[in-house]
Design a protein around this motif. Structure first.
Motif, PDB file in Angstrom:
ATOM      1  N   TYR A   2     -42.053  47.663 -73.053  1.00  0.00           N
ATOM      2  CA  TYR A   2     -42.380  47.997 -71.679  1.00  0.00           C
ATOM      3  C   TYR A   2     -43.467  49.062 -71.666  1.00  0.00           C
ATOM      4  N   ALA A   3     -44.262  49.067 -70.607  1.00  0.00           N
ATOM      5  CA  ALA A   3     -45.317  50.070 -70.452  1.00  0.00           C
ATOM      6  C   ALA A   3     -45.397  50.464 -68.990  1.00  0.00           C
ATOM      7  N   PRO A   4     -45.941  51.643 -68.691  1.00  0.00           N
ATOM      8  CA  PRO A   4     -46.149  52.011 -67.296  1.00  0.00           C
ATOM      9  C   PRO A   4     -47.069  51.008 -66.609  1.00  0.00           C
ATOM     10  N   LYS A   5     -46.899  50.855 -65.310  1.00  0.00           N
ATOM     11  CA  LYS A   5     -47.731  49.939 -64.537  1.00  0.00           C
ATOM     12  C   LYS A   5     -49.209  50.219 -64.807  1.00  0.00           C
ATOM     13  N   PRO A  12     -48.889  46.286 -77.911  1.00  0.00           N
ATOM     14  CA  PRO A  12     -48.122  47.499 -78.211  1.00  0.00           C
ATOM     15  C   PRO A  12     -49.056  48.684 -78.474  1.00  0.00           C
ATOM     16  N   TYR A  13     -48.565  49.882 -78.216  1.00  0.00           N
ATOM     17  CA  TYR A  13     -49.298  51.091 -78.556  1.00  0.00           C
ATOM     18  C   TYR A  13     -48.320  52.179 -78.940  1.00  0.00           C
TER      19      TYR A  13
END
Length: 64
Positions: A2-5, A12-13
């Protein structure tokens, strides 16, 4: 994953906490840093990134 909007296309990071003495900053490591070279205590610097939508953000890169 998951990542911020607005950052989901970047997955991936890797994220990190960088200690600048009296200030600690939470953010992402630049994608050019090979995962196998990431280590606690590695020297980093801050760089500004322009996102595809024109907004600006920052990332950490290896200090030279």
């Amino acid at each position: 994953s998951y990542a911020p909007k607005g950052f989901d296309q970047d997955l991936p990071y890797t994220i990190a906490v960088v200690d600048f003495g009296s200030v600690r900053v939470f953010g992402r490591l630049g994608g050019a840093i090979p995962t196998e070279t990431i280590a606690i205590g590695m020297p980093l610097t801050v760089a500004v990134r322009t996102l595809p939508d024109g907004n600006m953000s920052y990332e950490f890169r290896v200090a030279s």
